[in-house]
Design an enzyme around this catalytic site. Sequence first.
Site, PDB file in Angstrom:
ATOM      1  N   ASP A  57       0.992  -1.297   0.001  1.00  0.00           N
ATOM      2  CA  ASP A  57       0.103  -0.008   0.073  1.00  0.00           C
ATOM      3  C   ASP A  57       1.118   1.181   0.065  1.00  0.00           C
ATOM      4  O   ASP A  57       1.609   1.251   0.841  1.00  0.00           O
ATOM      5  CB  ASP A  57      -0.809   0.040   1.431  1.00  0.00           C
ATOM      6  CG  ASP A  57      -1.693   1.176   1.517  1.00  0.00           C
ATOM      7  OD1 ASP A  57      -1.642   2.038   0.485  1.00  0.00           O
ATOM      8  OD2 ASP A  57      -2.622   1.247   2.283  1.00  0.00           O
ATOM      9  N   SER A 136      -0.310  13.331 -15.275  1.00  0.00           N
ATOM     10  CA  SER A 136      -1.800  13.351 -16.136  1.00  0.00           C
ATOM     11  C   SER A 136      -1.614  14.664 -16.636  1.00  0.00           C
ATOM     12  O   SER A 136      -1.120  15.761 -16.437  1.00  0.00           O
ATOM     13  CB  SER A 136      -2.830  13.389 -15.125  1.00  0.00           C
ATOM     14  OG  SER A 136      -4.069  13.498 -15.727  1.00  0.00           O
ATOM     15  N   TYR A 149      -7.899  16.080  -7.922  1.00  0.00           N
ATOM     16  CA  TYR A 149      -6.974  15.271  -8.737  1.00  0.00           C
ATOM     17  C   TYR A 149      -5.926  16.084  -9.431  1.00  0.00           C
ATOM     18  O   TYR A 149      -4.711  15.768  -9.589  1.00  0.00           O
ATOM     19  CB  TYR A 149      -7.925  14.608  -9.559  1.00  0.00           C
ATOM     20  CG  TYR A 149      -7.123  13.567 -10.664  1.00  0.00           C
ATOM     21  CD1 TYR A 149      -6.389  12.323 -10.172  1.00  0.00           C
ATOM     22  CD2 TYR A 149      -6.800  13.924 -12.021  1.00  0.00           C
ATOM     23  CE1 TYR A 149      -5.904  11.378 -10.979  1.00  0.00           C
ATOM     24  CE2 TYR A 149      -6.230  13.002 -12.794  1.00  0.00           C
ATOM     25  CZ  TYR A 149      -5.724  11.605 -12.206  1.00  0.00           C
ATOM     26  OH  TYR A 149      -5.081  10.888 -12.913  1.00  0.00           O
TER      27      TYR A 149
END
Length: 258
Positions: A57, A136, A149
Amino acid sequence: MTGEGGEFARLKALVTGGASGIGLATATLLAERGARVACLDLRPDAAPEPLLGFAADVADDPSVREAVAAAAQALGGIDVLVNNAGIGARGTVESNPDDEWHRVLDVNVVGIVRVTRAALPHLRASPHAVIVNTCSIAATAGLPDRALYSASKGAVQSLTLAMAADHLREGIRVNCVNPGTADTPWVRRLLEAAEDPTAELAALQARQPLGRLVSANEVAAAIAYLASPLAGSTTGSVLAVDGGMQGLRPRPAADRPD
Protein backbone atom coordinates in the site's frame (compact mmCIF):
# COMPACT_ATOMS: atom_id res chain seq x y z
CA MET A 1 10.55 -14.77 -16.38
CA THR A 2 11.47 -12.51 -19.31
CA GLY A 3 11.07 -12.18 -23.00
CA GLU A 4 14.00 -13.00 -25.27
CA GLY A 5 16.32 -10.11 -26.07
CA GLY A 6 15.01 -6.57 -26.32
CA GLU A 7 16.45 -3.35 -24.96
CA PHE A 8 15.45 -4.31 -21.42
CA ALA A 9 17.31 -7.64 -21.42
CA ARG A 10 18.97 -8.29 -18.04
CA LEU A 11 17.27 -5.24 -16.51
CA LYS A 12 15.05 -5.43 -13.44
CA ALA A 13 11.91 -3.31 -13.24
CA LEU A 14 9.50 -2.45 -10.43
CA VAL A 15 6.01 -1.15 -11.31
CA THR A 16 3.59 0.13 -8.69
CA GLY A 17 -0.09 -0.44 -9.35
CA GLY A 18 1.14 -3.11 -11.73
CA ALA A 19 -1.78 -5.52 -11.52
CA SER A 20 -4.29 -3.54 -13.59
CA GLY A 21 -4.78 -0.75 -16.10
CA ILE A 22 -1.75 1.27 -17.21
CA GLY A 23 0.45 -0.47 -14.65
CA LEU A 24 -0.33 -3.94 -15.95
CA ALA A 25 0.10 -2.82 -19.57
CA THR A 26 3.49 -1.33 -18.67
CA ALA A 27 4.69 -4.32 -16.68
CA THR A 28 3.64 -6.68 -19.48
CA LEU A 29 5.40 -4.62 -22.15
CA LEU A 30 8.64 -4.37 -20.15
CA ALA A 31 8.61 -8.14 -19.65
CA GLU A 32 8.00 -8.70 -23.36
CA ARG A 33 11.04 -6.54 -24.08
CA GLY A 34 13.29 -8.59 -21.85
CA ALA A 35 12.98 -7.17 -18.32
CA ARG A 36 12.36 -9.11 -15.16
CA VAL A 37 9.38 -7.33 -13.65
CA ALA A 38 7.90 -7.09 -10.17
CA CYS A 39 4.55 -5.43 -9.48
CA LEU A 40 3.64 -3.73 -6.22
CA ASP A 41 -0.11 -3.71 -5.79
CA LEU A 42 -2.92 -4.00 -3.27
CA ARG A 43 -3.92 -7.14 -5.21
CA PRO A 44 -0.60 -8.73 -6.15
CA ASP A 45 -2.23 -12.05 -7.08
CA ALA A 46 -3.87 -10.28 -10.04
CA ALA A 47 -0.48 -9.86 -11.73
CA PRO A 48 -0.18 -12.73 -14.22
CA GLU A 49 2.95 -14.71 -14.96
CA PRO A 50 5.72 -13.99 -15.71
CA LEU A 51 5.21 -10.91 -13.52
CA LEU A 52 6.06 -11.18 -9.82
CA GLY A 53 3.47 -9.72 -7.45
CA PHE A 54 4.18 -8.15 -4.06
CA ALA A 55 1.57 -6.71 -1.71
CA ALA A 56 2.04 -3.05 -0.89
CA ASP A 57 0.00 0.00 0.00
CA VAL A 58 1.86 3.11 -1.18
CA ALA A 59 0.17 5.06 1.63
CA ASP A 60 1.88 2.86 4.25
CA ASP A 61 5.65 3.28 4.58
CA PRO A 62 6.46 -0.04 6.35
CA SER A 63 4.43 -1.89 3.70
CA VAL A 64 6.36 -0.12 0.93
CA ARG A 65 9.79 -0.73 2.44
CA GLU A 66 9.06 -4.43 2.98
CA ALA A 67 7.69 -4.93 -0.54
CA VAL A 68 10.51 -3.02 -2.27
CA ALA A 69 13.12 -4.99 -0.34
CA ALA A 70 11.43 -8.29 -1.23
CA ALA A 71 11.09 -7.33 -4.88
CA ALA A 72 14.73 -6.23 -5.12
CA GLN A 73 15.85 -9.51 -3.59
CA ALA A 74 13.70 -11.58 -5.96
CA LEU A 75 14.80 -9.61 -9.02
CA GLY A 76 18.44 -9.27 -8.05
CA GLY A 77 18.27 -5.46 -7.93
CA ILE A 78 16.23 -2.61 -9.40
CA ASP A 79 17.16 -0.73 -12.58
CA VAL A 80 13.78 0.72 -13.53
CA LEU A 81 11.13 2.14 -11.22
CA VAL A 82 7.70 3.03 -12.59
CA ASN A 83 5.68 5.00 -10.03
CA ASN A 84 2.24 4.34 -11.45
CA ALA A 85 -0.03 3.69 -8.43
CA GLY A 86 -2.62 6.37 -7.88
CA ILE A 87 -6.26 7.13 -7.22
CA GLY A 88 -8.77 9.47 -8.80
CA ALA A 89 -10.99 12.18 -7.39
CA ARG A 90 -13.87 14.29 -8.65
CA GLY A 91 -15.21 17.68 -7.67
CA THR A 92 -14.39 21.35 -7.26
CA VAL A 93 -12.48 22.74 -4.25
CA GLU A 94 -15.77 22.65 -2.32
CA SER A 95 -16.65 19.05 -3.06
CA ASN A 96 -14.24 17.05 -0.91
CA PRO A 97 -13.56 17.27 2.84
CA ASP A 98 -10.07 17.71 4.22
CA ASP A 99 -9.72 13.98 4.85
CA GLU A 100 -10.21 13.21 1.16
CA TRP A 101 -7.70 15.88 0.14
CA HIS A 102 -5.15 14.36 2.48
CA ARG A 103 -5.93 10.82 1.29
CA VAL A 104 -5.52 11.57 -2.43
CA LEU A 105 -2.39 13.65 -1.97
CA ASP A 106 -0.96 10.97 0.31
CA VAL A 107 -1.41 8.25 -2.31
CA ASN A 108 -0.68 10.19 -5.51
CA VAL A 109 2.22 12.34 -4.30
CA VAL A 110 3.68 11.01 -1.06
CA GLY A 111 3.22 7.46 -2.39
CA ILE A 112 5.80 8.26 -5.06
CA VAL A 113 8.10 9.61 -2.37
CA ARG A 114 7.79 6.46 -0.26
CA VAL A 115 8.45 4.02 -3.08
CA THR A 116 11.30 6.06 -4.56
CA ARG A 117 12.93 6.50 -1.17
CA ALA A 118 12.89 2.75 -0.62
CA ALA A 119 14.17 1.99 -4.13
CA LEU A 120 16.96 4.59 -4.30
CA PRO A 121 19.69 2.43 -2.71
CA HIS A 122 19.05 -0.21 -5.38
CA LEU A 123 18.83 2.33 -8.21
CA ARG A 124 22.15 3.89 -7.16
CA ALA A 125 23.79 0.49 -7.64
CA SER A 126 22.49 0.21 -11.22
CA PRO A 127 24.43 1.29 -14.31
CA HIS A 128 21.07 1.99 -15.96
CA ALA A 129 18.87 3.67 -13.36
CA VAL A 130 15.66 5.37 -14.35
CA ILE A 131 12.40 6.45 -12.72
CA VAL A 132 9.20 7.14 -14.65
CA ASN A 133 6.24 8.69 -12.85
CA THR A 134 2.70 8.42 -14.18
CA CYS A 135 1.32 11.94 -14.07
CA SER A 136 -1.66 13.31 -16.05
CA ILE A 137 -2.68 15.96 -18.53
CA ALA A 138 -4.60 17.33 -15.52
CA ALA A 139 -1.25 18.73 -14.36
CA THR A 140 -1.20 21.26 -17.18
CA ALA A 141 -4.77 21.59 -18.48
CA GLY A 142 -7.62 22.99 -16.42
CA LEU A 143 -10.24 20.25 -16.37
CA PRO A 144 -13.70 20.78 -14.87
CA ASP A 145 -14.64 18.93 -11.70
CA ARG A 146 -11.08 17.70 -11.09
CA ALA A 147 -9.62 20.18 -8.56
CA LEU A 148 -8.21 17.65 -6.12
CA TYR A 149 -6.96 15.24 -8.77
CA SER A 150 -5.38 18.07 -10.75
CA ALA A 151 -3.63 19.42 -7.65
CA SER A 152 -2.13 16.01 -6.95
CA LYS A 153 -0.91 15.55 -10.52
CA GLY A 154 0.48 19.09 -10.72
CA ALA A 155 2.55 18.16 -7.68
CA VAL A 156 3.71 14.95 -9.39
CA GLN A 157 4.99 16.89 -12.41
CA SER A 158 6.88 19.37 -10.24
CA LEU A 159 8.21 16.53 -8.10
CA THR A 160 9.46 14.76 -11.23
CA LEU A 161 11.53 17.77 -12.28
CA ALA A 162 12.95 18.22 -8.78
CA MET A 163 13.86 14.53 -8.57
CA ALA A 164 15.55 14.71 -11.97
CA ALA A 165 17.74 17.57 -10.73
CA ASP A 166 18.48 15.93 -7.38
CA HIS A 167 19.57 12.58 -8.77
CA LEU A 168 21.23 13.65 -12.02
CA ARG A 169 24.77 13.30 -10.67
CA GLU A 170 23.94 9.85 -9.33
CA GLY A 171 23.19 8.66 -12.84
CA ILE A 172 19.47 8.28 -12.20
CA ARG A 173 17.17 9.64 -14.91
CA VAL A 174 13.66 10.81 -13.90
CA ASN A 175 10.80 11.54 -16.30
CA CYS A 176 7.00 11.44 -16.32
CA VAL A 177 4.17 10.72 -18.72
CA ASN A 178 1.00 12.80 -18.89
CA PRO A 179 -1.83 10.65 -20.24
CA GLY A 180 -5.03 12.21 -21.40
CA THR A 181 -8.28 10.47 -20.50
CA ALA A 182 -7.32 6.82 -20.77
CA ASP A 183 -9.48 3.74 -21.05
CA THR A 184 -8.74 2.43 -17.55
CA PRO A 185 -10.81 0.67 -14.87
CA TRP A 186 -11.20 4.00 -12.98
CA VAL A 187 -12.58 5.81 -16.03
CA ARG A 188 -14.92 2.90 -16.74
CA ARG A 189 -16.23 3.15 -13.16
CA LEU A 190 -16.84 6.88 -13.67
CA LEU A 191 -18.78 6.12 -16.83
CA GLU A 192 -20.87 3.47 -15.08
CA ALA A 193 -21.77 5.99 -12.36
CA ALA A 194 -22.75 8.71 -14.82
CA GLU A 195 -26.40 9.59 -15.43
CA ASP A 196 -25.91 8.95 -19.15
CA PRO A 197 -22.78 6.80 -19.66
CA THR A 198 -22.99 7.04 -23.46
CA ALA A 199 -23.13 10.84 -23.42
CA GLU A 200 -20.35 11.03 -20.85
CA LEU A 201 -18.11 8.78 -22.94
CA ALA A 202 -18.80 10.92 -26.03
CA ALA A 203 -17.86 14.07 -24.06
CA LEU A 204 -14.60 12.53 -22.84
CA GLN A 205 -13.72 11.43 -26.36
CA ALA A 206 -14.59 14.78 -27.88
CA ARG A 207 -12.27 16.81 -25.64
CA GLN A 208 -9.26 14.94 -27.06
CA PRO A 209 -8.50 16.10 -30.61
CA LEU A 210 -8.01 12.54 -31.85
CA GLY A 211 -11.62 11.91 -30.85
CA ARG A 212 -11.09 8.83 -28.68
CA LEU A 213 -9.76 7.72 -25.32
CA VAL A 214 -6.08 6.96 -24.93
CA SER A 215 -5.35 3.25 -24.54
CA ALA A 216 -3.40 1.78 -21.65
CA ASN A 217 -1.02 0.20 -24.16
CA GLU A 218 -0.24 3.60 -25.69
CA VAL A 219 0.70 5.00 -22.28
CA ALA A 220 2.75 1.88 -21.56
CA ALA A 221 4.70 2.38 -24.79
CA ALA A 222 5.56 5.94 -23.75
CA ILE A 223 6.69 4.78 -20.32
CA ALA A 224 8.82 2.06 -21.91
CA TYR A 225 10.48 4.63 -24.18
CA LEU A 226 11.39 6.89 -21.25
CA ALA A 227 12.65 3.89 -19.24
CA SER A 228 14.69 2.43 -22.09
CA PRO A 229 18.48 2.65 -22.36
CA LEU A 230 17.76 4.01 -25.84
CA ALA A 231 16.50 7.21 -24.12
CA GLY A 232 19.69 7.65 -22.13
CA SER A 233 19.84 11.42 -22.74
CA THR A 234 16.23 12.03 -21.70
CA THR A 235 15.73 13.25 -18.13
CA GLY A 236 13.50 15.87 -16.57
CA SER A 237 11.08 15.40 -19.46
CA VAL A 238 7.29 15.38 -19.52
CA LEU A 239 5.78 13.29 -22.32
CA ALA A 240 2.11 13.93 -23.09
CA VAL A 241 0.11 10.97 -24.39
CA ASP A 242 -3.18 12.78 -24.70
CA GLY A 243 -4.49 12.63 -28.25
CA GLY A 244 -3.33 16.23 -28.78
CA MET A 245 -5.34 17.59 -25.86
CA GLN A 246 -2.59 19.75 -24.38
CA GLY A 247 -1.12 21.40 -27.45
CA LEU A 248 -3.66 21.28 -30.28
CA ARG A 249 -6.59 23.63 -30.89
CA PRO A 250 -8.30 22.17 -33.98
CA ARG A 251 -11.15 24.05 -35.57
CA PRO A 252 -14.60 22.51 -35.05
CA ALA A 253 -15.69 20.37 -37.97
CA ALA A 254 -18.41 22.87 -38.92
CA ASP A 255 -15.82 25.64 -39.30
CA ARG A 256 -13.52 23.71 -41.64
CA PRO A 257 -13.53 24.70 -45.31
CA ASP A 258 -14.76 22.06 -47.72
